[in-house]
Motif scaffolding. Structure first.
Motif, PDB file in Angstrom:
ATOM      1  N   GLN A  99       1.623  19.320 -31.282  1.00  0.00           N
ATOM      2  CA  GLN A  99       1.874  18.397 -32.386  1.00  0.00           C
ATOM      3  C   GLN A  99       3.189  18.754 -33.053  1.00  0.00           C
ATOM      4  O   GLN A  99       3.420  18.369 -34.187  1.00  0.00           O
ATOM      5  CB  GLN A  99       0.729  18.486 -33.404  1.00  0.00           C
ATOM      6  N   SER A 100       4.046  19.497 -32.372  1.00  0.00           N
ATOM      7  CA  SER A 100       5.213  20.035 -33.069  1.00  0.00           C
ATOM      8  C   SER A 100       6.530  19.717 -32.368  1.00  0.00           C
ATOM      9  O   SER A 100       7.407  20.541 -32.311  1.00  0.00           O
ATOM     10  CB  SER A 100       5.063  21.549 -33.204  1.00  0.00           C
ATOM     11  N   TYR A 101       6.625  18.525 -31.813  1.00  0.00           N
ATOM     12  CA  TYR A 101       7.880  18.163 -31.189  1.00  0.00           C
ATOM     13  C   TYR A 101       8.892  17.765 -32.260  1.00  0.00           C
ATOM     14  O   TYR A 101       8.577  16.999 -33.156  1.00  0.00           O
ATOM     15  CB  TYR A 101       7.688  16.967 -30.251  1.00  0.00           C
ATOM     16  N   ASP A 102      10.089  18.288 -32.164  1.00  0.00           N
ATOM     17  CA  ASP A 102      11.144  17.901 -33.096  1.00  0.00           C
ATOM     18  C   ASP A 102      12.141  16.954 -32.452  1.00  0.00           C
ATOM     19  O   ASP A 102      12.655  16.057 -33.072  1.00  0.00           O
ATOM     20  CB  ASP A 102      11.878  19.143 -33.612  1.00  0.00           C
ATOM     21  N   ILE A 104      13.263  14.932 -28.527  1.00  0.00           N
ATOM     22  CA  ILE A 104      12.767  14.508 -27.226  1.00  0.00           C
ATOM     23  C   ILE A 104      12.914  15.634 -26.201  1.00  0.00           C
ATOM     24  O   ILE A 104      12.120  15.765 -25.278  1.00  0.00           O
ATOM     25  CB  ILE A 104      13.491  13.223 -26.761  1.00  0.00           C
ATOM     26  N   GLY A 105      13.905  16.498 -26.412  1.00  0.00           N
ATOM     27  CA  GLY A 105      14.122  17.604 -25.486  1.00  0.00           C
ATOM     28  C   GLY A 105      13.003  18.628 -25.516  1.00  0.00           C
ATOM     29  O   GLY A 105      12.825  19.402 -24.573  1.00  0.00           O
ATOM     30  N   ILE A 107       9.865  17.951 -25.442  1.00  0.00           N
ATOM     31  CA  ILE A 107       8.704  17.480 -24.702  1.00  0.00           C
ATOM     32  C   ILE A 107       8.888  17.705 -23.208  1.00  0.00           C
ATOM     33  O   ILE A 107       9.890  17.308 -22.630  1.00  0.00           O
ATOM     34  CB  ILE A 107       8.453  15.980 -24.963  1.00  0.00           C
TER      35      ILE A 107
ATOM     36  N   LYS B  67      13.797   9.382 -23.474  1.00  0.00           N
ATOM     37  CA  LYS B  67      14.789  10.446 -23.235  1.00  0.00           C
ATOM     38  C   LYS B  67      16.155   9.855 -22.884  1.00  0.00           C
ATOM     39  O   LYS B  67      17.177  10.268 -23.420  1.00  0.00           O
ATOM     40  CB  LYS B  67      14.323  11.345 -22.081  1.00  0.00           C
ATOM     41  N   HIS B  70      17.692   8.095 -25.995  1.00  0.00           N
ATOM     42  CA  HIS B  70      18.176   9.070 -26.986  1.00  0.00           C
ATOM     43  C   HIS B  70      19.443   9.772 -26.500  1.00  0.00           C
ATOM     44  O   HIS B  70      20.358  10.016 -27.284  1.00  0.00           O
ATOM     45  CB  HIS B  70      17.095  10.111 -27.272  1.00  0.00           C
ATOM     46  N   ALA B  92      -1.055  12.933 -28.366  1.00  0.00           N
ATOM     47  CA  ALA B  92      -0.019  13.473 -27.485  1.00  0.00           C
ATOM     48  C   ALA B  92       1.188  13.961 -28.287  1.00  0.00           C
ATOM     49  O   ALA B  92       2.043  14.665 -27.766  1.00  0.00           O
ATOM     50  CB  ALA B  92       0.416  12.419 -26.477  1.00  0.00           C
ATOM     51  N   GLY B  93       1.247  13.573 -29.554  1.00  0.00           N
ATOM     52  CA  GLY B  93       2.332  14.029 -30.418  1.00  0.00           C
ATOM     53  C   GLY B  93       3.651  13.325 -30.178  1.00  0.00           C
ATOM     54  O   GLY B  93       4.690  13.748 -30.682  1.00  0.00           O
ATOM     55  N   MET B  96       6.356  11.966 -32.837  1.00  0.00           N
ATOM     56  CA  MET B  96       7.410  12.811 -33.415  1.00  0.00           C
ATOM     57  C   MET B  96       8.787  12.399 -32.875  1.00  0.00           C
ATOM     58  O   MET B  96       9.802  12.601 -33.527  1.00  0.00           O
ATOM     59  CB  MET B  96       7.170  14.286 -33.045  1.00  0.00           C
ATOM     60  N   VAL B  97       8.807  11.862 -31.670  1.00  0.00           N
ATOM     61  CA  VAL B  97      10.096  11.473 -31.067  1.00  0.00           C
ATOM     62  C   VAL B  97      10.181   9.973 -30.797  1.00  0.00           C
ATOM     63  O   VAL B  97      11.251   9.444 -30.543  1.00  0.00           O
ATOM     64  CB  VAL B  97      10.338  12.234 -29.749  1.00  0.00           C
TER      65      VAL B  97
END
Lengths: 163, 117
Positions: A99-102, A104-105, A107, B67, B70, B92-93, B96-97
């Protein structure tokens, strides 16, 4: 042990079978008066687990049976999958969904399926028996209020109210 | 699955997906989706309101395009997903992106902000 009802399905190791599996799951859940949300959680987990088996468990191009069993037992919905593919424990990894993606890189694309199962199911187990892989997924019925998960007319809910 | 693309003001492209985004449905749209989100286009709103199921393969498709978008300085958001699809995406989180936005007006506004991913 309280045992209300159970359902069984056998499919072949062909991705096209996933759709009939999902239809079967939803019909079974409807008969068990499982809520739509839980039925969809189960469908999501079943799709990931069975797709994984079909794509990676077989070293030949032969037709193989994949057996599924769904039952409502005590306070859980239990889904079991059995296949005769190569031995593989999908739950060996400790991975869970981050739950901690900042960016896209951060992931890593891939591996979401098993992580999704671990996040949606309350219990996941694997064993190898008689040259078969057996995956069992449990979903607790009482994560929230009973009536929000089971419909008011659920046989399970009605029976469990007697205790 | 069904897929189509419409052009909105401000060089924004709204991609509408419909159906079950499982391993079978995803195969129907994967290449078209990648094509629709390719250069020279930069701004995308992906409408998931008529997608009633998403599997990890569908998440993978969304993330691969995210990806690429971005990396070239573009923007992409998800519009109004079904409640269970939203649950899976949040689990899936990827919000965040890949922001999840409830209305088209807010999605268009997000495209014009500097802070949206």
């Amino acid at each position: 042990m309280q045992h209300i009802d159970c359902f069984e399905l056998q499919i072949r190791n062909d991705l096209i079978e996933l759709r009939s599996m999902s239809e079967w799951l939803h019909k079974a859940c409807e008969k068990l008066t499982i809520t739509d949300e839980l039925a969809r959680d189960l469908d999501a987990c079943a799709n990931e687990a069975v797709a994984n088996i079909i794509l990676y468990a077989y070293e030949d191009r032969e037709s193989h049976p994949i057996n599924m069993h769904l039952e409502l037992k005590d306070s859980s919905l239990i889904f079991t999958i059995q296949d005769d593919g190569i031995a593989f424990d999908p739950f060996n990894s400790k991975a869970t969904l981050s739950q901690s993606y900042d960016t896209i890189g951060d992931i890593t694309i891939g591996g979401f399926g098993i992580k999704l199962i671990r996040s949606l199911a309350n219990e996941c187990s694997y064993c190898r028996s008689d040259n078969k892989n057996i995956i069992s997924l449990s979903f607790y019925l009482y994560q929230a209020s009973a009536t929000s998960i089971l419909g008011e007319n659920s046989p399970f809910f009605l029976n469990s109210c007697h205790y | 699955m069904e897929i189509n693309c419409e052009s909105l003001e401000g060089d924004i492209y709204k991609i509408n997906l419909k159906g079950r985004m499982d391993i079978i449905g995803n195969a129907d749209i994967d290449i078209k989706f990648s094509g629709m989100t390719a250069l020279p286009r930069m701004f995308f709103i992906v409408d998931l309101s008529e997608v009633n199921f998403i599997a990890s393969i569908g998440i993978r498709t969304l993330l691969l395009s995210t990806k690429a978008i971005h990396n070239r300085g573009g923007k992409i958001v998800i519009l109004n997903p079904d409640i269970h699809v939203k649950k899976i995406l949040l689990m899936a989180g990827i919000d965040m992106v890949l922001p999840i936005i409830d209305t088209l007006e807010l999605a268009i506004a997000a495209m014009q902000k500097n802070d949206v991913l």
